[in-house]
Design a protein around this motif. Structure first.
Motif, PDB file in Angstrom:
ATOM      1  N   GLY A 133       0.782  -1.364   0.126  1.00  0.00           N
ATOM      2  CA  GLY A 133       0.000  -0.067  -0.153  1.00  0.00           C
ATOM      3  C   GLY A 133       0.538   1.112   0.061  1.00  0.00           C
ATOM      4  N   THR A 134       0.334   2.430  -0.428  1.00  0.00           N
ATOM      5  CA  THR A 134       0.942   3.490  -0.520  1.00  0.00           C
ATOM      6  C   THR A 134       0.349   4.560   0.663  1.00  0.00           C
ATOM      7  N   PRO A 135       1.040   4.879   1.541  1.00  0.00           N
ATOM      8  CA  PRO A 135       0.400   5.703   2.599  1.00  0.00           C
ATOM      9  C   PRO A 135       0.514   7.209   2.251  1.00  0.00           C
ATOM     10  N   VAL A 136      -0.183   8.108   2.779  1.00  0.00           N
ATOM     11  CA  VAL A 136      -0.323   9.468   2.628  1.00  0.00           C
ATOM     12  C   VAL A 136       0.104  10.050   3.959  1.00  0.00           C
ATOM     13  N   PHE A 137       1.307  10.735   4.057  1.00  0.00           N
ATOM     14  CA  PHE A 137       1.656  11.300   5.347  1.00  0.00           C
ATOM     15  C   PHE A 137       1.243  12.844   5.422  1.00  0.00           C
ATOM     16  N   ALA A 138       1.064  12.927   6.658  1.00  0.00           N
ATOM     17  CA  ALA A 138       0.669  14.497   6.742  1.00  0.00           C
ATOM     18  C   ALA A 138       1.490  15.590   6.356  1.00  0.00           C
ATOM     19  N   ASP A 139       2.845  15.639   6.924  1.00  0.00           N
ATOM     20  CA  ASP A 139       3.861  16.598   6.590  1.00  0.00           C
ATOM     21  C   ASP A 139       5.195  15.806   7.090  1.00  0.00           C
ATOM     22  N   ALA A 140       5.609  15.009   5.859  1.00  0.00           N
ATOM     23  CA  ALA A 140       6.931  14.016   6.132  1.00  0.00           C
ATOM     24  C   ALA A 140       7.929  14.834   6.166  1.00  0.00           C
ATOM     25  N   ASN A 141       7.983  15.926   5.549  1.00  0.00           N
ATOM     26  CA  ASN A 141       9.347  17.074   5.371  1.00  0.00           C
ATOM     27  C   ASN A 141       9.514  17.421   6.821  1.00  0.00           C
ATOM     28  N   ASN A 142       8.492  17.531   7.500  1.00  0.00           N
ATOM     29  CA  ASN A 142       8.702  18.230   8.891  1.00  0.00           C
ATOM     30  C   ASN A 142       8.605  17.163   9.979  1.00  0.00           C
ATOM     31  N   GLY A 143       8.808  15.640   9.780  1.00  0.00           N
ATOM     32  CA  GLY A 143       8.715  14.755  10.568  1.00  0.00           C
ATOM     33  C   GLY A 143       7.375  14.238  10.984  1.00  0.00           C
ATOM     34  N   LYS A 144       6.303  14.857  10.509  1.00  0.00           N
ATOM     35  CA  LYS A 144       4.871  14.570  10.846  1.00  0.00           C
ATOM     36  C   LYS A 144       4.398  13.447   9.994  1.00  0.00           C
TER      37      LYS A 144
END
Length: 697
Positions: A535-546
């Motif tokens: 599966g492909t997750p959708v992260f909230a804000d990966a660039n800022n560690g979220k």
């Protein structure tokens, strides 16, 4: 930490118990006779005059604005050496007295030796002490030996001193820290103790601790830019394998470290293992904690030509980091942050945010990122080395290695691998437990984790692995054999183009996980559904560690497991109504996604009164998202809101009466928030006896 308090009380009792008619004596050092009213012209003369009667306390006030070049010795006395105003001077500007060298002698400036002594050092500077003779010379500024002694230091600088071991300070007790054979010496470094620019040619650039207790617990205290290694005396042989411990070297040393806001161990270098700290032998223990929730203890910017840029643990030494930070260290041979090495014994490293708080061991506020291993390097020039974060190895005799990570984030580290077990074919077992851990943005020429071989037990639970640069074809090496096992459960691995696991992963070892590749993972079903999916997750804000899941695969996918921590210390039992529960309500990975913005309710803070402590008021919320932060704007002077506990407290000062419009905000890890504005009156005068208009009979 409690063992150190017990030891302090025991040593105090040993020294002071015989006192029946204790006296307090004050002596002053500085000009005497016609030009001054001090009692002694030299520090050593005052020390010789200090009382040796049991229990008597002699305070020696050393005049500031002066430099003293002396050989000093203390034995079997209770003495306080305190920098003070010059004699007959009141209110003039002054600088702390400098104890400069030892009169040209190649020896420590101050020796504390012989029978038990109780020493306090305060408001002083030790500079240019030179005890660098050979590999049996200790403590360029301060050498503590025999005893047992109790030495407490505060507001003291140790600068540009040198010795064989312990460029600035050496403490060597008569017994091992486990108490066998009786009590040993204790050294306490409290507020504003700066140990900088010292050199230990054979080890311990700043401090050497042998068979003793060491407690560093204070604001403004630091081991700063010390060196282990460098030139030795003519005719002497440099240490094989380099000098250990750029900042601190401990042999059979029981140490605690809690200091800030300066980095506790910063910019130290070592020619041997342990750029920042080196702990060696079985009774060596290191506990790193925080003084306050907003002041994490940091081990940063240290380097070594060998292993363990931040620290090395050898021959059964153990270290535990409680919500602390190891960052920006480098090691030319591997173990950018931490290196472990064992010989027929057990070494252990733990980093955790799950612990019982006590003095010197506070959890970080959620407004500050802690429990962090970040931006460490394992490179020799352009050649990547194993273990950008952690390297663990053993000799041919074997030995057991254990690494426990709980709620930790490993990010921005660079090297051949992030975590490396070396020489795993030798006797001994390895154990790795990684729970609620976030691995992201590491830059690796090989695998993320290499070392779960046939003698290793490696368990990954509720971890997120994403956005790492990985040069190998697989992310993890895992092998199940008769002496070890591998498992990856309730986790999320998103490394497109990379196989998740390589090795002999027999059986049901990957379960309830969302991954980018199922190659080599056994197909297992439960209730007709595969327990692992691509599966492909959708992260909230990966660039800022979220790395909360804002969409895609992984939400409400795994069975709820109460023992699984989250990276942000949030709740695991959050059910998203619009998302089907595949196997349960728990998200795959290290974080649990909030379902909506958190809510504040019944916000009605009580009135306050000038000069009277405000009655602690706790904001009420639904806590949605678990790891929420509370803030407030427009508060009356003297009041503050704790961001973690939501307690409003303080004392309004004189002149602060009035009515304040205060905006309270609650924010979750996704940045979702709710605000409520409430009126908060502050009244002048005393608190009324009755409220709501009732004034009594």
């Amino acid at each position: 930490m409690h063992s150190h308090l017990t030891r302090l009380l025991a040593v105090l009792a040993l020294i002071a118990a015989p006192a029946l008619h204790a006296a307090e004596i004050t002596l002053r050092v500085g000009p005497v006779g016609p030009i001054g009213s001090c009692t002694h012209a030299t520090i050593q003369a005052a020390l010789a005059a200090a009382s040796s009667s049991p229990g008597d306390i002699t305070t020696i006030l050393i005049s500031g604005n002066a430099t003293y070049t002396e050989n000093l010795d203390i034995s079997n006395k209770i003495v306080r050496l305190v920098g003070a105003l010059p004699c007959d001077s009141i209110g003039i500007p002054w600088t702390v007295p400098v104890l400069n060298g030892a009169g040209g002698a190649r020896r420590s400036i101050l020796n504390v030796n012989g029978s038990p002594a109780d020493i306090r050092l305060e408001n002083l500077e030790f500079r240019n002490g030179d005890e660098l003779l050979d590999n049996e010379s200790y403590g360029g500024a301060l050498d503590i030996s025999a005893g047992p002694h109790l030495v407490v230091i505060q507001n003291v600088r140790f600068v540009n001193n040198s010795a064989g071991y312990g460029g600035a300070i050496s403490v060597r007790g008569p017994q091992l820290p486990d108490g066998s054979g009786g009590p040993t010496s204790s050294l306490y470094l409290l507020d504003n103790v700066v140990v900088s620019d010292n050199r230990g040619a054979y080890g311990g650039g700043g401090l050497f601790c042998h068979a003793a207790f060491l407690t560093v617990q204070g604001t403004g205290s630091t081991f700063w830019q010390n060196q282990a290694g460098g030139a030795v005396e003519s005719g002497s042989t440099p240490p094989a394998g380099g000098a250990y411990g750029g900042g601190v070297l401990g042999w059979h040393c029981d140490a605690t470290l809690a200091a800030g806001p300066l980095p506790a161990v910063f910019g130290n270098i070592a020619s041997g293992p342990g750029g920042g700290l080196a702990m060696i032998y079985g009774t060596s223990r290191l506990a790193v904690g925080n003084l306050t929730p907003t002041m994490p203890t940091r081990i940063t910017g240290n380097s070594t030509d060998r292993f363990g840029g931040g620290m090395t643990l050898e021959k059964a030494a153990q270290a535990t980091l409680y919500d602390s930070i190891v960052a920006d260290n480098s090691a030319r041979q591997g173990g950018g942050a931490v290196a472990l090495y064992v010989e027929s014994d057990e070494g252990r490293f733990t980093a955790t945010s799950d612990f019982a708080e006590q003095e010197g061991r506070k959890r970080c506020s959620r407004t500050i990122e802690c429990n962090l291993i970040a931006n460490n390097l394992a490179y020799d020039g352009s050649q990547a080395k194993p273990g950008a974060a952690i390297r663990a190895s053993r000799d041919d005799d074997g030995g057991d290695l254990s690494v426990f990570l709980r709620g930790t984030r490993l990010t921005g580290n660079a090297g051949a691998t992030l975590f490396q077990f070396v020489d795993d074919i030798t006797p001994g077992l390895s154990y790795v437990l990684s729970e609620g851990v976030l691995f992201d943005h590491n830059d690796l020429t090989g695998m993320l984790f290499d070392g779960c071989h046939f003698r290793s037990t490696c368990h990954f639970a509720a971890v997120t692995i994403a956005d790492n640069l990985i040069g190998a074809t697989a992310v993890l090496w895992g092998s199940n054999g008769t002496l070890g096992s591998f498992s990856l459960k309730r986790s999320l691995v998103h490394q497109p183009g990379k196989r998740v696991v390589m090795g002999n992963t027999l059986g049901d070892v990957v379960r309830y996980s969302v991954v980018n590749d199922l190659s080599g993972i056994n197909t297992v079903t439960e209730g007709g559904l595969p327990v692992n999916i691509v599966g492909t997750p959708v992260f909230a804000d990966a660039n800022n560690g979220k790395y909360y899941l804002a969409g895609g695969a992984g939400r409400d996918f795994a069975p709820y497991t109460a023992s699984d921590p989250t990276r942000d210390r949030g709740n695991r039992n959050i059910d998203i109504p619009a998302v089907p529960n595949t196997f349960g309500i728990q998200d795959a990975g290290a974080l649990e996604t909030p379902v909506a913005a958190p809510v504040l309710y019944d916000v009605n803070p009580p009135d306050g009164h000038v000069g009277v402590p405000y009655p602690d008021y706790v904001l009420q919320s639904n806590g949605q998202g678990g790891a929420v932060v509370f803030t407030a704007t427009g508060l009356p002077p003297g009041l503050s809101l704790d961001p973690d506990t939501a307690v409003l407290s303080g004392t309004p000062p004189l002149g602060s009466e009035g009515t304040y419009g205060v905006t309270f905000r609650i924010t979750n890890g996704l940045g979702q928030y709710t605000e409520v504005t409430a009126s908060l009156p502050i009244h002048a005068g005393e608190t009324p006896l009755f409220k709501d208009g009732f004034e009594g009979p």
